[in-house]
Design an enzyme around this catalytic site. Sequence first.
Site: not given
Length: 147
Positions: A20-23, A25
Amino acid sequence: MTDRYEPSSGLPVRVYIEDTDAGGIVYHAKYLHYMERARTEWVRSRGVGLRAGLADNVSYVVQRLSIHYGAPAKLDDELRVTAEPVAFGRVWMDFRQLVVRVPDEAVLASADVRVACIALDSGRPRRLPENMLELLENDRKTNSQVE
């Protein structure tokens, strides 16, 4: 959850923080990793070992890819990734692939993938091995009987 491909349902995948990314997702390229695993496990689940192909100077590469992202996968989601061969020729195989979120059966991504057979030593196209052609023919017969 196991990483074994089940022909009736696909490859189970859990989304980890590394996907995932920082969010939280799933990063768009990770879907390609999931799909690659599902195609590999589709072959393995039918008794074709990929190491034997490497020893015989055979490898497979993605030649063409069209993907649609419908909704995001998120951290800790349980996914199912399918790989269904839909056509093949002398040196290529086309797969239809889906990434589905398990609890609600939402299709998060869908792709059409063409995989080409190449000679490892030259990188040039080569005919699909007989065992792969047999596997594809058997799958086509099985699926046409189901329809």
